[in-house]
Design an enzyme around this catalytic site. Structure first.
Site, PDB file in Angstrom:
ATOM      1  N   HIS A 228       0.810  -1.228   0.000  1.00 13.69           N
ATOM      2  CA  HIS A 228       0.000   0.000   0.000  1.00 13.69           C
ATOM      3  C   HIS A 228       0.841   1.275   0.000  1.00 13.69           C
ATOM      4  CE1 HIS A 228      -3.673  -2.221   0.465  1.00 13.69           C
ATOM      5  NE2 HIS A 228      -3.351  -2.698   1.647  1.00 13.69           N
TER       6      HIS A 228
ATOM      7  N   ASP B 138      -3.300 -10.659  -1.957  1.00 18.04           N
ATOM      8  CA  ASP B 138      -3.758 -10.088  -0.688  1.00 18.04           C
ATOM      9  C   ASP B 138      -5.232  -9.695  -0.853  1.00 18.04           C
ATOM     10  OD1 ASP B 138      -2.163  -8.489   1.827  1.00 18.04           O
ATOM     11  OD2 ASP B 138      -4.121  -7.654   1.281  1.00 18.04           O
TER      12      ASP B 138
ATOM     13  N   HIS C 108      -6.661  -7.130   0.061  1.00 16.17           N
ATOM     14  CA  HIS C 108      -6.775  -5.708  -0.254  1.00 16.17           C
ATOM     15  C   HIS C 108      -6.112  -5.394  -1.602  1.00 16.17           C
ATOM     16  CE1 HIS C 108      -6.891  -5.982   4.218  1.00 16.17           C
ATOM     17  NE2 HIS C 108      -7.895  -5.141   4.053  1.00 16.17           N
TER      18      HIS C 108
ATOM     19  N   ASP D 215      -4.698 -12.551   4.083  1.00 12.09           N
ATOM     20  CA  ASP D 215      -5.935 -12.049   4.689  1.00 12.09           C
ATOM     21  C   ASP D 215      -7.186 -12.388   3.875  1.00 12.09           C
ATOM     22  OD1 ASP D 215      -4.899 -10.326   2.801  1.00 12.09           O
ATOM     23  OD2 ASP D 215      -4.833  -8.571   4.111  1.00 12.09           O
TER      24      ASP D 215
END
Ligand SMILES: [Zn+2]
Length: 373
Positions: free
Chosen positions: A134, A169, A171, A258
């Site tokens: 990120h 991931d 996200h 995740d």
């Protein structure tokens, strides 16, 4: 036999995010303990390699000098509004002791991996501490300060490699995706939960890159409750043909855990068997793989998934490794590090499959023709 490198050293154990923060650096240590106990760090071309801190000149290949200066200064305990304006010192990206040194060491670990691949000293590499996807050029975001995976893609592309960045991931891999948004030498494919319900709120199917990079950015948003079979359907329909058309020289794989069922920060329903399938698909292209960790907030599930991923990546004879039985807390299960299959109800299938099919169709329509598919 593949030459495999596991990036780790005790130096990493000196650093911790604040105790209340969900990002737990102990995951890498636990993964290392398991794979070491299974004998997967030695022999048969497998070895452990320590990270070395990334140099400032390397960090500046992606991050701005202003940002790096603020990050270091904040880490050394003089934090100001300029730092805060770049996301440093928020609840997501708090300041903690050794924050700068830790981030730079982790990034250096992923870069060590990239160099091992470039020098043909390794075919597959895993840095379980990495995957901080990120972070932006001038922005700390989503628990990430230094974007090790973006830096690795840059370093590999600089050497003329065609880089396939795959991000599983839960996200969106925004920091990496936007770093290469206008480039065709680094293709990014991000699988993530629907951005309407999950941080960072980007990664829709219509974000396909721009200019020279148009069609080289692929976002696959997944419905809440996406399960193994649905996930692999999307992977095989979207990722496999695009990888085949792109013909990468190297993979950078961000393996955030995740997306597993039971993650406290997300809503997908995967088992770790998906990660083995994804890794085996990538291995079938017979190109080097630089793999990182990433998210994963159910610590036990994440650790087991990454240990399993390492065993698949480095070609351990079997993924049915028995040492996992203790971690599973069950004496009945003999699947080792593998998760048990989850039962999927008709209701869940009906909620996931039509939405997923619409996503697959939309992506095919937007980008396949660009690659002659
Ligand atoms: Zn994540």
């Amino acid at each position: 036999m593949r030459k495999a490198a596991f990036i780790y050293s005790k130096e990493l154990e000196k650093y911790r995010y604040p105790p209340e923060h969900p990002f737990n650096t102990i995951r890498a240590q636990k993964v290392r303990e398991i794979v070491n106990s299974l004998g997967l760090l030695s022999g048969n071309d497998r070895r452990e390699v320590p990270p070395v801190p990334a140099k400032r000149v390397e960090l500046k290949k992606f991050h701005s000098a202003r940002y790096l200066h603020s990050l270091k200064t904040a880490s050394d305990k003089s934090w100001d509004s300029d730092a805060l304006s770049m996301g440093i010192g928020t609840s997501d990206c708090p300041i903690f002791k050794g924050m700068y040194e830790y981030s730079v060491l982790v990034a250096g670990g992923t870069l060590v991996g990239a160099k091992l691949i470039l020098s043909n000293e390794a075919d597959v590499v895993f840095n379980p501490s990495g995957g901080l996807h990120h972070a932006g050029a001038e922005r700390a975001s989503g628990f990430c300060y230094i974007n090790d995976v973006a830096l690795a893609c840059i370093v590999l592309a600089e050497q003329g490699k065609r880089v396939l960045y795959l991000d599983v991931d839960v996200h969106h891999g925004d920091g990496v995706v936007y770093a290469f948004y206008d480039r065709s030498d680094v293709m990014t494919i991000s699988f993530h939960e629907n951005p309407r319900v999950l941080f960072p709120g980007t990664g829709f199917t219509n974000e396909i890159g721009e200019g020279e990079g148009k069609g080289y950015c692929i976002n696959v948003p997944l419905p809440i409750g996406t399960y193994d079979e649905a996930y692999m359907k999307a992977f095989e329909a979207i990722a496999l043909p695009l990888i085949g058309a792109f013909k990468p020289d190297v993979f950078v794989l961000q393996l955030g855990a995740d997306a597993l069922a039971g993650d406290p920060l997300a809503h997908l329903y995967l088992t770790n068997n998906v990660y083995v399938e994804v890794i085996n698909h990538l291995l079938s292209f017979r190109k080097p793989i630089l793999m990182s960790g990433g998210g994963g907030y159910n610590i036990d599930n994440t650790v087991r998934a990454w240990a399993l991923a390492w065993s698949a990546l480095c070609g351990a004879d079997t993924v049915n490794l028995t040492a996992g039985g203790v971690m599973l807390g069950s004496t009945e299960w003999h699947g080792g590090l593998r998760d048990k299959a989850l039962v999927i109800s008709d209701q869940q299938r009906d909620a996931v499959m039509p939405a997923l099919q619409a996503t697959i169709d939309a992506i095919k329509l937007k980008v396949f023709a660009i690659h002659g598919l």
